[in-house]
Design a protein around this motif. Structure first.
Motif, PDB file in Angstrom:
ATOM      1  N   ALA A 163       0.828  -1.205   0.000  1.00 17.64           N
ATOM      2  CA  ALA A 163       0.000   0.000   0.000  1.00 17.64           C
ATOM      3  C   ALA A 163       0.863   1.255   0.000  1.00 17.64           C
ATOM      4  O   ALA A 163       2.040   1.231   0.357  1.00 17.64           O
ATOM      5  N   ASP A 164       0.258   2.347  -0.363  1.00 19.46           N
ATOM      6  CA  ASP A 164       0.883   3.664  -0.302  1.00 19.46           C
ATOM      7  C   ASP A 164       1.050   4.036   1.175  1.00 19.46           C
ATOM      8  O   ASP A 164       0.088   3.954   1.943  1.00 19.46           O
ATOM      9  N   PRO A 165       2.242   4.453   1.595  1.00 18.38           N
ATOM     10  CA  PRO A 165       2.423   4.819   3.003  1.00 18.38           C
ATOM     11  C   PRO A 165       1.565   6.005   3.433  1.00 18.38           C
ATOM     12  O   PRO A 165       1.329   6.208   4.625  1.00 18.38           O
ATOM     13  N   GLY A 166       1.048   6.755   2.492  1.00 18.25           N
ATOM     14  CA  GLY A 166       0.196   7.899   2.807  1.00 18.25           C
ATOM     15  C   GLY A 166      -1.138   7.532   3.423  1.00 18.25           C
ATOM     16  O   GLY A 166      -1.859   8.402   3.931  1.00 18.25           O
ATOM     17  N   ILE A 167      -1.483   6.224   3.433  1.00 17.52           N
ATOM     18  CA  ILE A 167      -2.758   5.812   4.034  1.00 17.52           C
ATOM     19  C   ILE A 167      -2.696   5.734   5.555  1.00 17.52           C
ATOM     20  O   ILE A 167      -3.729   5.550   6.209  1.00 17.52           O
ATOM     21  N   MET A 168      -1.521   5.861   6.129  1.00 11.30           N
ATOM     22  CA  MET A 168      -1.363   5.576   7.554  1.00 11.30           C
ATOM     23  C   MET A 168      -2.228   6.440   8.476  1.00 11.30           C
ATOM     24  O   MET A 168      -2.807   5.901   9.424  1.00 11.30           O
ATOM     25  N   PRO A 169      -2.359   7.747   8.268  1.00  5.44           N
ATOM     26  CA  PRO A 169      -3.253   8.492   9.165  1.00  5.44           C
ATOM     27  C   PRO A 169      -4.689   7.965   9.130  1.00  5.44           C
ATOM     28  O   PRO A 169      -5.309   7.769  10.192  1.00  5.44           O
ATOM     29  N   ASP A 170      -5.216   7.704   7.941  1.00  6.22           N
ATOM     30  CA  ASP A 170      -6.581   7.177   7.841  1.00  6.22           C
ATOM     31  C   ASP A 170      -6.683   5.786   8.461  1.00  6.22           C
ATOM     32  O   ASP A 170      -7.678   5.467   9.121  1.00  6.22           O
ATOM     33  N   LEU A 214       7.888   1.186  10.877  1.00  2.00           N
ATOM     34  CA  LEU A 214       7.294   2.436  11.346  1.00  2.00           C
ATOM     35  C   LEU A 214       5.952   2.138  12.014  1.00  2.00           C
ATOM     36  O   LEU A 214       5.154   1.374  11.482  1.00  2.00           O
ATOM     37  N   LEU A 215       5.744   2.723  13.181  1.00  2.09           N
ATOM     38  CA  LEU A 215       4.462   2.646  13.880  1.00  2.09           C
ATOM     39  C   LEU A 215       3.793   4.006  13.835  1.00  2.09           C
ATOM     40  O   LEU A 215       4.470   5.033  13.745  1.00  2.09           O
ATOM     41  N   VAL A 216       2.466   4.012  13.927  1.00  5.12           N
ATOM     42  CA  VAL A 216       1.744   5.287  13.984  1.00  5.12           C
ATOM     43  C   VAL A 216       0.975   5.370  15.299  1.00  5.12           C
ATOM     44  O   VAL A 216       0.585   4.358  15.880  1.00  5.12           O
ATOM     45  N   SER A 217       0.757   6.595  15.752  1.00 10.03           N
ATOM     46  CA  SER A 217       0.159   6.828  17.056  1.00 10.03           C
ATOM     47  C   SER A 217      -0.604   8.140  17.043  1.00 10.03           C
ATOM     48  O   SER A 217      -0.275   9.053  16.269  1.00 10.03           O
ATOM     49  N   GLY A 218      -1.560   8.252  17.910  1.00  6.64           N
ATOM     50  CA  GLY A 218      -2.248   9.511  18.113  1.00  6.64           C
ATOM     51  C   GLY A 218      -1.551  10.373  19.152  1.00  6.64           C
ATOM     52  O   GLY A 218      -1.984  11.486  19.441  1.00  6.64           O
ATOM     53  N   LYS A 219      -0.458   9.870  19.710  1.00  5.20           N
ATOM     54  CA  LYS A 219       0.264  10.588  20.758  1.00  5.20           C
ATOM     55  C   LYS A 219       1.568  11.170  20.209  1.00  5.20           C
ATOM     56  O   LYS A 219       2.362  10.471  19.593  1.00  5.20           O
ATOM     57  N   ASP A 220       1.777  12.432  20.456  1.00  4.09           N
ATOM     58  CA  ASP A 220       3.008  13.110  20.063  1.00  4.09           C
ATOM     59  C   ASP A 220       4.089  12.820  21.101  1.00  4.09           C
ATOM     60  O   ASP A 220       3.804  12.585  22.275  1.00  4.09           O
ATOM     61  N   ILE A 253      -2.226  12.377  13.620  1.00  6.35           N
ATOM     62  CA  ILE A 253      -1.469  11.131  13.754  1.00  6.35           C
ATOM     63  C   ILE A 253       0.030  11.393  13.567  1.00  6.35           C
ATOM     64  O   ILE A 253       0.435  12.207  12.741  1.00  6.35           O
ATOM     65  N   TYR A 254       0.819  10.650  14.319  1.00  3.96           N
ATOM     66  CA  TYR A 254       2.272  10.774  14.316  1.00  3.96           C
ATOM     67  C   TYR A 254       2.905   9.446  13.901  1.00  3.96           C
ATOM     68  O   TYR A 254       2.381   8.378  14.211  1.00  3.96           O
ATOM     69  N   GLY A 255       4.031   9.535  13.231  1.00  8.12           N
ATOM     70  CA  GLY A 255       4.782   8.350  12.825  1.00  8.12           C
ATOM     71  C   GLY A 255       6.075   8.251  13.611  1.00  8.12           C
ATOM     72  O   GLY A 255       6.668   9.263  13.978  1.00  8.12           O
ATOM     73  N   GLU A 256       6.488   7.028  13.854  1.00  5.46           N
ATOM     74  CA  GLU A 256       7.706   6.767  14.617  1.00  5.46           C
ATOM     75  C   GLU A 256       8.469   5.618  13.977  1.00  5.46           C
ATOM     76  O   GLU A 256       7.936   4.517  13.843  1.00  5.46           O
ATOM     77  N   VAL A 257       9.695   5.846  13.579  1.00  2.00           N
ATOM     78  CA  VAL A 257      10.550   4.756  13.118  1.00  2.00           C
ATOM     79  C   VAL A 257      10.984   3.995  14.363  1.00  2.00           C
ATOM     80  O   VAL A 257      11.654   4.539  15.238  1.00  2.00           O
ATOM     81  N   THR A 258      10.564   2.744  14.445  1.00  2.00           N
ATOM     82  CA  THR A 258      10.789   1.927  15.636  1.00  2.00           C
ATOM     83  C   THR A 258      12.030   1.045  15.499  1.00  2.00           C
ATOM     84  O   THR A 258      12.730   0.811  16.467  1.00  2.00           O
ATOM     85  N   LEU A 259      12.269   0.547  14.297  1.00  2.00           N
ATOM     86  CA  LEU A 259      13.447  -0.259  13.993  1.00  2.00           C
ATOM     87  C   LEU A 259      13.999   0.193  12.648  1.00  2.00           C
ATOM     88  O   LEU A 259      13.228   0.562  11.763  1.00  2.00           O
ATOM     89  N   VAL A 260      15.305   0.135  12.500  1.00  2.00           N
ATOM     90  CA  VAL A 260      15.925   0.396  11.198  1.00  2.00           C
ATOM     91  C   VAL A 260      16.703  -0.854  10.785  1.00  2.00           C
ATOM     92  O   VAL A 260      17.269  -1.556  11.628  1.00  2.00           O
ATOM     93  N   TYR A 261      16.704  -1.126   9.485  1.00  2.00           N
ATOM     94  CA  TYR A 261      17.394  -2.298   8.965  1.00  2.00           C
ATOM     95  C   TYR A 261      18.747  -1.855   8.411  1.00  2.00           C
ATOM     96  O   TYR A 261      18.817  -1.087   7.451  1.00  2.00           O
ATOM     97  N   LEU A 262      19.818  -2.323   9.038  1.00  2.85           N
ATOM     98  CA  LEU A 262      21.181  -2.016   8.606  1.00  2.85           C
ATOM     99  C   LEU A 262      21.980  -3.304   8.575  1.00  2.85           C
ATOM    100  O   LEU A 262      21.882  -4.117   9.501  1.00  2.85           O
TER     101      LEU A 262
END
Length: 183
Positions: free
Chosen positions: A73-80, A114-120, A131-140
């Motif tokens: 999916a398009d990542p832009g759907i995350m707030p909805d 990435l996780l999304v949350s209603g909490k800043d 809605i807020y986004g948070e990078v929770t893990l990065v792949y390196l």
């Protein structure tokens, strides 16, 4: 010179569910599949006792399960999507008005979870509609790397192995889209 890409690469959507009633995972999973299509990976229902955050609202003996969706999916759907999962949570309230299930939507791509949350919070970025986004893990390298604010359960090997498996599915699905000139 910077070029703006108006069609970002699609991502693999998942929803983490927390509840003391594991039967709700299947029931809510059906609702999520109606919104997001078929799943291609579902985790076991793991014990979830990493914080007391949900204790007052949801009680003890909490479990967590992840469901990953096949259709990218398009990542832009995350707030909805987050707003829709809040609506679902509000359909499952206990006699005190608290939630019986918590839904944490997110996505992964080749580089991150990435996780999304209603909490800043200081490490979260506003992505729209409250809605807020948070990078929770990065792949390196060949593994996920934790960050200073990564949730305790996301540091576990079982979670990391699950997300690596989902990442492999994602990469295969993305290659399939590319070979069909869709992505």
């Amino acid at each position: 010179m910077s070029k703006v890409r108006d069609n970002p690469l699609p991502v693999k959507i998942f929803v983490g569910m927390v509840s003391s009633d594991a039967a709700l995972f299947e029931e809510v999973g059906v609702k999520l599949k109606e919104m997001l299509g078929d799943s291609d990976l579902i985790s076991p229902a793991w014990k979830w006792d990493h914080t007391n955050y949900y204790l007052k609202e949801m009680g003890v003996d909490l479990k967590r399960q992840f469901i990953f969706f096949k259709r990218l999916a398009d990542p832009g759907i995350m707030p909805d999507l987050k707003l829709k999962t809040i609506d679902i949570e509000n359909k499952y309230l206990n006699s005190y008005g608290g939630r019986k299930i918590n839904l944490d939507p997110g996505y992964l791509d080749s580089a991150r979870v990435l996780l999304v949350s209603g909490k800043d919070f200081s490490h979260r970025v506003y992505i729209g509609k409250g809605i807020y986004g948070e990078v929770t893990l990065v792949y390196l390298g060949n593994d996920y790397q934790i960050l200073p604010y990564t949730y305790p359960d996301f540091k576990f090997k079982e979670y990391q192995d699950l997300f690596k498996k989902a990442r492999r599915l994602y990469q295969s699905e993305l290659e399939s889209l590319k070979s069909n000139n869709i992505a």
